[in-house]
Design a protein around this motif. Sequence first.
Motif, PDB file in Angstrom:
ATOM      1  N   LEU A 109       0.817  -1.216   0.000  1.00  0.00           N
ATOM      2  CA  LEU A 109       0.000   0.000   0.000  1.00  0.00           C
ATOM      3  C   LEU A 109       0.852   1.268   0.000  1.00  0.00           C
ATOM      4  O   LEU A 109       0.442   2.297  -0.535  1.00  0.00           O
ATOM      5  CB  LEU A 109      -0.931   0.005   1.215  1.00  0.00           C
ATOM      6  N   SER A 110       2.045   1.184   0.602  1.00  0.00           N
ATOM      7  CA  SER A 110       2.899   2.375   0.680  1.00  0.00           C
ATOM      8  C   SER A 110       3.492   2.772  -0.671  1.00  0.00           C
ATOM      9  O   SER A 110       4.084   3.846  -0.793  1.00  0.00           O
ATOM     10  CB  SER A 110       4.035   2.143   1.683  1.00  0.00           C
ATOM     11  N   LEU A 111       3.318   1.935  -1.693  1.00  0.00           N
ATOM     12  CA  LEU A 111       3.801   2.287  -3.030  1.00  0.00           C
ATOM     13  C   LEU A 111       3.035   3.473  -3.596  1.00  0.00           C
ATOM     14  O   LEU A 111       3.492   4.134  -4.522  1.00  0.00           O
ATOM     15  CB  LEU A 111       3.683   1.077  -3.974  1.00  0.00           C
ATOM     16  N   ALA A 112       1.832   3.713  -3.049  1.00  0.00           N
ATOM     17  CA  ALA A 112       1.077   4.927  -3.389  1.00  0.00           C
ATOM     18  C   ALA A 112       0.944   5.728  -2.098  1.00  0.00           C
ATOM     19  O   ALA A 112       0.060   5.466  -1.283  1.00  0.00           O
ATOM     20  CB  ALA A 112      -0.287   4.566  -3.958  1.00  0.00           C
ATOM     21  N   LYS A 154      -5.775   6.484  -1.229  1.00  0.00           N
ATOM     22  CA  LYS A 154      -6.043   5.425  -2.208  1.00  0.00           C
ATOM     23  C   LYS A 154      -7.396   4.787  -1.942  1.00  0.00           C
ATOM     24  O   LYS A 154      -7.926   4.848  -0.821  1.00  0.00           O
ATOM     25  CB  LYS A 154      -4.933   4.374  -2.181  1.00  0.00           C
ATOM     26  N   ASN A 155      -7.944   4.177  -2.985  1.00  0.00           N
ATOM     27  CA  ASN A 155      -9.180   3.408  -2.880  1.00  0.00           C
ATOM     28  C   ASN A 155      -8.840   1.927  -2.951  1.00  0.00           C
ATOM     29  O   ASN A 155      -7.908   1.534  -3.670  1.00  0.00           O
ATOM     30  CB  ASN A 155     -10.155   3.755  -4.004  1.00  0.00           C
ATOM     31  N   LEU A 156      -9.589   1.124  -2.231  1.00  0.00           N
ATOM     32  CA  LEU A 156      -9.381  -0.322  -2.243  1.00  0.00           C
ATOM     33  C   LEU A 156     -10.649  -1.000  -2.737  1.00  0.00           C
ATOM     34  O   LEU A 156     -11.738  -0.771  -2.198  1.00  0.00           O
ATOM     35  CB  LEU A 156      -9.034  -0.815  -0.833  1.00  0.00           C
ATOM     36  N   ILE A 157     -10.511  -1.815  -3.788  1.00  0.00           N
ATOM     37  CA  ILE A 157     -11.652  -2.534  -4.357  1.00  0.00           C
ATOM     38  C   ILE A 157     -11.430  -4.026  -4.120  1.00  0.00           C
ATOM     39  O   ILE A 157     -10.451  -4.595  -4.613  1.00  0.00           O
ATOM     40  CB  ILE A 157     -11.803  -2.238  -5.861  1.00  0.00           C
ATOM     41  N   LEU A 158     -12.320  -4.639  -3.361  1.00  0.00           N
ATOM     42  CA  LEU A 158     -12.136  -6.023  -2.919  1.00  0.00           C
ATOM     43  C   LEU A 158     -13.063  -6.987  -3.638  1.00  0.00           C
ATOM     44  O   LEU A 158     -14.256  -6.718  -3.796  1.00  0.00           O
ATOM     45  CB  LEU A 158     -12.411  -6.130  -1.419  1.00  0.00           C
ATOM     46  N   ALA A 168      -5.140   6.811  -6.014  1.00  0.00           N
ATOM     47  CA  ALA A 168      -4.629   5.550  -6.562  1.00  0.00           C
ATOM     48  C   ALA A 168      -5.631   4.452  -6.242  1.00  0.00           C
ATOM     49  O   ALA A 168      -6.324   4.499  -5.213  1.00  0.00           O
ATOM     50  CB  ALA A 168      -3.278   5.230  -5.949  1.00  0.00           C
ATOM     51  N   ILE A 169      -5.730   3.475  -7.106  1.00  0.00           N
ATOM     52  CA  ILE A 169      -6.735   2.421  -6.935  1.00  0.00           C
ATOM     53  C   ILE A 169      -6.043   1.074  -6.798  1.00  0.00           C
ATOM     54  O   ILE A 169      -5.255   0.669  -7.660  1.00  0.00           O
ATOM     55  CB  ILE A 169      -7.727   2.395  -8.112  1.00  0.00           C
ATOM     56  N   PHE A 170      -6.325   0.383  -5.689  1.00  0.00           N
ATOM     57  CA  PHE A 170      -5.789  -0.950  -5.441  1.00  0.00           C
ATOM     58  C   PHE A 170      -6.930  -1.959  -5.536  1.00  0.00           C
ATOM     59  O   PHE A 170      -7.923  -1.854  -4.815  1.00  0.00           O
ATOM     60  CB  PHE A 170      -5.162  -1.027  -4.044  1.00  0.00           C
ATOM     61  N   ASP A 179       1.394   4.499 -12.617  1.00  0.00           N
ATOM     62  CA  ASP A 179       1.258   3.723 -11.376  1.00  0.00           C
ATOM     63  C   ASP A 179      -0.018   4.032 -10.598  1.00  0.00           C
ATOM     64  O   ASP A 179      -0.047   3.972  -9.370  1.00  0.00           O
ATOM     65  CB  ASP A 179       2.469   3.951 -10.457  1.00  0.00           C
ATOM     66  N   ARG A 180      -1.069   4.380 -11.306  1.00  0.00           N
ATOM     67  CA  ARG A 180      -2.307   4.675 -10.586  1.00  0.00           C
ATOM     68  C   ARG A 180      -3.008   3.397 -10.143  1.00  0.00           C
ATOM     69  O   ARG A 180      -3.670   3.368  -9.108  1.00  0.00           O
ATOM     70  CB  ARG A 180      -3.244   5.493 -11.475  1.00  0.00           C
ATOM     71  N   TYR A 181      -2.873   2.336 -10.925  1.00  0.00           N
ATOM     72  CA  TYR A 181      -3.606   1.099 -10.645  1.00  0.00           C
ATOM     73  C   TYR A 181      -2.662   0.011 -10.139  1.00  0.00           C
ATOM     74  O   TYR A 181      -1.572  -0.195 -10.687  1.00  0.00           O
ATOM     75  CB  TYR A 181      -4.335   0.614 -11.904  1.00  0.00           C
ATOM     76  N   HIS A 182      -3.113  -0.673  -9.117  1.00  0.00           N
ATOM     77  CA  HIS A 182      -2.363  -1.793  -8.545  1.00  0.00           C
ATOM     78  C   HIS A 182      -3.316  -2.969  -8.378  1.00  0.00           C
ATOM     79  O   HIS A 182      -4.441  -2.796  -7.900  1.00  0.00           O
ATOM     80  CB  HIS A 182      -1.777  -1.416  -7.184  1.00  0.00           C
ATOM     81  N   ILE A 183      -2.857  -4.156  -8.765  1.00  0.00           N
ATOM     82  CA  ILE A 183      -3.668  -5.373  -8.583  1.00  0.00           C
ATOM     83  C   ILE A 183      -2.923  -6.278  -7.604  1.00  0.00           C
ATOM     84  O   ILE A 183      -1.815  -6.723  -7.889  1.00  0.00           O
ATOM     85  CB  ILE A 183      -3.915  -6.107  -9.909  1.00  0.00           C
ATOM     86  N   ILE A 184      -3.547  -6.503  -6.440  1.00  0.00           N
ATOM     87  CA  ILE A 184      -2.965  -7.393  -5.422  1.00  0.00           C
ATOM     88  C   ILE A 184      -3.642  -8.752  -5.564  1.00  0.00           C
ATOM     89  O   ILE A 184      -4.864  -8.860  -5.421  1.00  0.00           O
ATOM     90  CB  ILE A 184      -3.193  -6.840  -4.003  1.00  0.00           C
TER      91      ILE A 184
END
Length: 599
Positions: A22-25, A29-33, A72-74, A103-108
């Motif tokens: 999460l600290s990469l942004a 940020k928003n988190l979509i689960l 940013a969106i995770f 780097d706006r979007y991140h997929i975990i």
Amino acid sequence: MDIIKKLSSLQEISKIQLSKILSLAPDKKNLILESSLIKPLERVCGVKWLKGNGVEKIYKLESVNPEANTNAIFYMIHLDTKVFKRVVDQIRSQTNIENPVKDRYHIIVVPRHTCTFENELEQLGLLHSIVRVHSFQWMPVHLDTGLLSLELPDVYSSLFVYENLACLPALSKCLWQLSFVIGKPEFVLALGKYSNGVLKQFEEYCENRGDTDKLESDVGALIIVDRSMDYTSALLTPGNYAALLSEVYTVSTGICEKKKEETEKLDEKCNPLLEKQPLHITLDSTKDSIYSDIKNRYFTEVTSVLSNLTKQLKTEKVNSKEMALDEIKRYVQTQLQATKFKKKLITNHLMAAETIINILGHRYERQNEIEQNIVRNTDRSANLAYLEELLNTSNDPRVTLRLFCLFSLFQSPGDSDVRRFWSKFLHQFGFERGFAFHNLATAGFVPEPAPSGGALNLQGKLKLPMFAASDAHVSARNLRQLPPDPSKVNLRFPTCPSYIFGGGYVPLIAQMAGMVLNSVPVAEIRGKIEALGSLFVTEKKGHLLQNRTVLIYVIGGVTYAEVAACNLLETLMGAQIVILSDKIITGNDLMESILSYPK
């Protein structure tokens, strides 16, 4: 530090791992689960922690995109190709290709992503510049005292039904990460091909990525077992409260929750549909003292315990009416809230007990009698008659298929028996389930048809199953899993782990743990259990355990009935047994995997 305290603090390690991603942004940020991740993530870190780490809004993954803003969106999803493609489509629909935000979007991806994910993003021109992919494998979730779960879905179906090994590295990595917390045991026993694979990969992790520096392990022995080595414990109808609760209600990440909803009065076969009481129970002994007392009790004892607790509350209410003014004031300040909380817990468990009786009570005793006949290989004709009766009256295909699988393992159904049952099953529940016969064969429940035969063409010569039914019965007898006289097993004050099945059967993991704790010679252990499957045993300082703590790792899911059996064993033997698995399951979950298409 006590091992239970260490295990209950594993979530702190998971939080550190997630915070690095999460600290990469650094900004909001928003988190979509993905919906199936919501409850496990609540146990791993919780909403408050996420807010403290810069997560401003949390959404559930839907087909409609969340509102656009500058955050940013995770995305957090399971290892699922279909879900990953949905996420990628959402990202593409929101991205300005001519002027993208870097780097706006991140997929975990939980527990790990594959190279195919990165390849697809690279082909679309999204990788690194717009989208970054991360793997996140949380530490085992501590659900209850000595009970750990990875909360990974579909491990059983992936490995045992569809023979997809993609999840195996995650299971091995879990053991490797755990070794840095509790150390590596001197005595290790692995039973089953996937357990052996996990152990081999674990050793490779230690060799290539570093080994623990703990000189003394908190665990004396490690037992790794494939689910297929003891299907019986999952297929039998359990008798203890926690296991029955999971049979009737949906339990996710140690939470049993049912909200009030409108339901139909009759099912497709005009059977009355019994309504399940709405409730919310956390299956954690440290958070629910009532559950701690009744979770492992045989169900007939549970109702009397709850009745006594209700009487105590009534007595306390009467006594409070006779208090003087200063006593009332002290009572309100010190005891009232605790009493209200206790009343809520008791009410929840009473409603759960009532639902269990309503849903399972009408067939429980007869079902238990038939199941004991099956595992003892007696009254074959009566067992077949009951199976056909269940096929005609039950509207749940899992219930019927579950009993058939138990019958198939222990009483060697002939070709005609299998054909007759499967034909009636498809007529009752739909011919679109025809593919499931192949799944039954792959998982080892029924004989596998010849290559020319299909699910509906069972006329061909049948090959032997993975283990013949007679072998299942002989193995259970050799391992003393079948008590001589179930009626003599004390269900109220049990001294035998078989009490969880009415005195009819001892789970394999309890029997193996008993042998290890009793320091049975390795040669004798080999002689008793190597007939079940691939066996690996290692001992570095002899078999006499210096530390009487055993870690049992079940690959493919463990049941609350098996947990109860091990809880009793550790009490009887003055030991400590920690159980770890990818998920807490029931026999119905196994049948759901058989009847479902691969994801």
